[in-house]
Design a protein around this motif. Structure first.
Motif, short mmCIF file in Angstrom:
data_model
loop_
_atom_site.label_atom_id
_atom_site.label_comp_id
_atom_site.label_asym_id
_atom_site.label_seq_id
_atom_site.Cartn_x
_atom_site.Cartn_y
_atom_site.Cartn_z
N ASP A 1 38.52 29.18 18.58
CA ASP A 1 38.46 29.37 17.13
C ASP A 1 39.89 29.68 16.70
OD1 ASP A 1 38.23 30.33 14.55
OD2 ASP A 1 36.61 31.74 14.98
N THR A 2 40.55 28.67 16.14
CA THR A 2 41.99 28.76 15.88
C THR A 2 42.26 29.12 14.43
OG1 THR A 2 42.09 26.39 15.35
CG2 THR A 2 42.47 27.01 17.64
N THR B 1 48.66 25.93 6.80
CA THR B 1 49.69 24.91 6.56
C THR B 1 51.07 25.55 6.77
OG1 THR B 1 48.26 23.91 4.90
CG2 THR B 1 50.58 23.27 4.85
N ASP C 1 45.29 36.46 3.95
CA ASP C 1 43.93 36.60 4.49
C ASP C 1 43.65 38.06 4.82
OD1 ASP C 1 42.61 33.92 4.89
OD2 ASP C 1 44.54 33.53 5.83
N ARG D 1 40.19 34.84 2.36
CA ARG D 1 41.37 35.02 1.52
C ARG D 1 41.24 36.31 0.71
NH1 ARG D 1 45.39 32.37 2.93
NH2 ARG D 1 46.26 32.58 0.85
C1 6R9 Z 1 44.87 25.06 9.41
C2 6R9 Z 1 44.36 25.22 8.03
C3 6R9 Z 1 44.54 27.99 5.76
C4 6R9 Z 1 43.47 29.02 5.48
C5 6R9 Z 1 43.75 30.34 6.13
C6 6R9 Z 1 42.35 30.91 6.28
C7 6R9 Z 1 41.51 29.70 6.61
C8 6R9 Z 1 41.92 28.54 8.81
C9 6R9 Z 1 40.64 29.69 10.14
C10 6R9 Z 1 40.57 30.25 8.86
C11 6R9 Z 1 39.14 31.87 9.65
C12 6R9 Z 1 39.88 30.30 11.20
N1 6R9 Z 1 41.36 29.50 8.06
N2 6R9 Z 1 41.47 28.63 10.08
N3 6R9 Z 1 39.82 31.34 8.62
N4 6R9 Z 1 39.15 31.39 10.90
N5 6R9 Z 1 39.86 29.81 12.45
O1 6R9 Z 1 43.19 25.27 7.80
O2 6R9 Z 1 45.34 25.31 7.05
O3 6R9 Z 1 44.42 24.27 4.93
O4 6R9 Z 1 46.49 25.77 4.93
O5 6R9 Z 1 44.17 26.72 5.27
O6 6R9 Z 1 42.22 28.59 6.04
O7 6R9 Z 1 41.93 31.44 5.06
O8 6R9 Z 1 44.63 31.13 5.35
P1 6R9 Z 1 45.12 25.47 5.48
#
Ligand code: 6R9
Length: 655
Positions: A476-477, A481, A565, A580
């Motif tokens: 779970d990554t 961006t 976040d 967020r």
């Molecule tokens: C890579 C991507 C970023 C936002 C980030 C957060 C949410 C992304 C997540 C996650 C929980 C995860 N987010 N991965 N929240 N667990 N594994 O998605 O980039 O489109 O810029 O979005 O997405 O809120 O701040 P982007």
């Protein structure tokens, strides 16, 4: 205002007893021994040692990794210089400034010439229609990229110029972005699902001198006449006093007209493998082939230019800190921000995260379902896999076309070993039950990944039990961006997983949780997720607006990169992203700010206008509150139907 389902805190104690473990959290899942045995990082202890070194000695840690890449000239000065503290001056981050390299050279030429991977498949391309397939080796990709680099140079594109790319998931998209990188031009890729307004806005913001697009494509059943949208965008640019002088068009939907396999310089032909598929394609050819309008003097066919182009092209040697690309964030609060990444740091970071997070081995077949129009596609369809000499699947279609078997039949067809997708896709497929999944073998799968938003434990458990047959670790990554690559993530052979938690920081990442006063919280805590020091993949600026970069990410808490976040840390040190921060309703707002901050009305909502990555579009909420139906460009919203619901249920007393 209600929180959307996805943003409800993951992993809170509300789950069934049988799942409740230490601290009320879900039980943890150990990495399977067969994965750990051959993993680059085979234990939690080894992860901890490496992580400690990476944050205590970042220069040495990343310096060792940099040795695995080709540098035309070495780093002449300090390996890392930065300022994260707005009170001490301008924010800047410089990794290996003064060293020169080329990322395209590193991901293609070096693989072909030094590592002898020329005949290895770089991409299995799987079109929207089952049976439309092709493959492209490292050598073929290098040849096409060199040719297209020559095309761009001939059109006058030089180092530092911006090139807009508006294309579906076809091999030419990868060729186009790598060609830009080869000649030092910045690519600015605009997701092909976005509107002509979005494209126009992005072309203008970074004054792109050339646009690369496609005639048209099918997304499932839906025809997208991309050239028409591109024309509208260029028309708008012209009206705003910014004429784009050249538009290169790939003939994709009309590809069959070009003849098949007559030249290696063309894209590999579409193979039509069996009579059944032929039948379907015939049916498809009955579909509308849109009329492509042509602007003499501006439009040029990709295939015609490629025919005349030479297949050798000296790369432009770039400073490690030269910009590589611009990618606009979805713009939940107004004008989109052009996130700028640079050549050297981004290359080190995406290559390293790809290797460790997916525990990459030479024989893997990797599949990231994200569109290249998003950062996930940039980092884990194009640059990360290619930097490692990996074989990947490049998929043009959608999970539900022609039916919900599609993903799993592709997994079996190419024997995919590592599979990376988004919680939305998992939740969608979950609704169709286990059978479409379990009727496929999936025996090749070893590691599963998710990205984009918090994954609810229910979806995590289904992904683990059904898709992964309980033997595949899930990574779970968490990342953005802005971060270029993974920030919080399990490593498949090392980290015990908890459903819904992104677990621990990647190498070089030093997270902290701050309270509203900016104090670092220890142990179990909840607050703002920030990062204390730079990692190589961090964005360097907002294109054309460095002040916005400083304000957005560094002003609230001087000395830290602020993710925006919210996050919890449990008693075992696991990180749980709660969503967020600016999306959350601060219930005690009246007491904090004063009576002026009393909500007039609270409206319940089944959903909120969100971008595809789950960010709530506050601009739209504001308009709804004002009953202003002039919403502007809505093409970045994931589900437009929630908007009419919000309008029809809004309280009529507020004007
Ligand atoms: C890579 C991507 C970023 C936002 C980030 C957060 C949410 C992304 C997540 C996650 C929980 C995860 N987010 N991965 N929240 N667990 N594994 O998605 O980039 O489109 O810029 O979005 O997405 O809120 O701040 P982007």
């Amino acid at each position: 205002m209600g929180l959307p389902e996805e943003r409800v805190r993951s992993g809170s104690g509300s789950r069934g007893q049988e799942e409740a473990g230490a601290g009320g959290r879900a039980r943890s899942w150990s990495p399977p021994p067969e994965v750990s045995r051959s993993a680059h990082v085979p234990s939690l202890q080894r992860y901890r040692e490496l992580h400690r070194r990476s944050v205590e000695e970042p220069r040495e840690f990343w310096g060792d990794i940099a040795k695995e890449f080709y540098w035309k000239t070495p780093c002449p000065g300090p390996f890392l210089r930065y300022n994260f503290d707005v009170t001490k001056g301008k924010i800047f981050i410089e990794w290996m400034k003064g060293a020169t390299t080329n990322i395209c050279y590193n991901v293609l030429d070096r693989n072909v010439h030094e590592k002898k991977l020329g005949d290895k498949v770089a991409f299995y391309w799987e079109g929207n229609e089952p049976g439309e397939t092709t493959q492209i080796t490292y050598h073929q990709l290098l040849v096409q990229v060199c040719q297209f680099s020559n095309v761009l140079r001939k059109q006058g594109i030089q180092k530092g110029d911006r090139v807009a790319i508006y294309m579906p998931m076809i091999p030419e998209l990868v060729v186009a972005m790598l060609a830009c990188a080869r000649i030092g031009a910045l690519h600015s890729i605009v997701f092909a699902g976005f509107s002509s307004e979005s494209l126009c806005e992005r072309i203008l913001d970074s004054s792109c001198s050339l646009l690369i697009t496609t005639d048209a494509f099918y997304r499932g059943e839906k025809l997208v006449n991309l050239k028409e949208l591109a024309d509208e965008a260029l028309q708008k640019c012209q009206e705003k006093g910014f004429p784009v002088r050249c538009c290169i068009v790939v003939k994709h939907l009309g590809r069959a007209e070009l003849g098949m396999g007559d030249s290696t310089s063309q894209s590999p032909p579409i193979k039509r493998s069996c009579p059944d598929v032929q039948g379907k394609l015939k049916e498809k050819s009955k579909r509308v082939q849109p009329q492509i309008s042509w602007n003499q003097g501006i439009d040029l066919w990709w295939h015609e230019l490629m025919q005349e182009a030479g297949d050798e092209c000296e790369p432009e040697w770039c400073d490690a800190e030269d910009p590589l690309f611009i990618l606009y964030t979805s713009g939940s609060t107004g004008k989109p921000k052009g996130v700028v990444h640079t050549v050297g740091g981004y290359m080190l970071y995406v290559a390293t995260t790809f290797k460790y997070v997916f525990d990459f081995h030479a024989e893997d077949v990797f599949w990231c379902t994200a569109d290249i129009g998003w950062i996930t596609g940039h980092s884990y369809v194009t640059y990360g896999p290619l930097a490692n000499g990996a074989t990947s699947v490049l998929f043009e279609g959608i999970p539900t076309y022609p039916d919900v078997n599609r993903l799993w039949s592709i997994v079996d067809k190419y024997k995919v070993t590592k599979f990376y997708t988004a919680p939305t896709a998992i939740r969608l497929l979950m609704k169709f039950g286990d059978e479409p999944v379990t009727k496929h073998s999936r025996a090749s799968l070893q590691v599963l990944g998710t990205v984009g938003e918090p994954i609810n434990p229910e979806a995590w458990l289904w992904y683990h039990r059904v898709v992964g047959a309980q033997r595949c670790p899930i990574v779970d990554t968490f990342w953005q961006t802005e971060t270029g690559g993974h920030m919080l993530t399990p490593l498949p052979g090392a980290t015990p997983m908890k459903p819904g938690s992104a677990t621990f920081p990647f190498f070089g990442v030093a997270p902290a949780i701050l309270n509203e006063s900016g104090e670092e919280l220890e142990g179990e805590a909840e607050g703002y997720l920030v990062f204390k020091q730079p990692w190589p993949g961090i964005m360097r600026t907002v294109y054309g607006n460095h002040e916005r970069f400083e304000t957005t990410y560094f002003k609230k808490f001087p000395g830290y990169y602020v993710t925006g976040d919210g996050c919890q840390r449990d008693q075992d040190g696991y990180y749980w992203i709660t969503g967020r921060i600016d999306d959350m309703l601060n219930v005690s707002v009246r007491e904090k700010i004063g009576p002026i901050a009393t909500p007039d009305y609270i409206q319940n909502a089944p959903g909120l206008p969100k971008t595809r990555s789950g960010k709530i579009m506050r601009r739209v909420l504001r308009k709804i509150a004002q009953n202003d139906h002039d919403l502007g460009d809505m093409s970045t919203v994931a589900d437009p139907s929630v908007i009419s619901h919000l309008f029809s249920h809004r309280c009529l007393t507020i004007q």
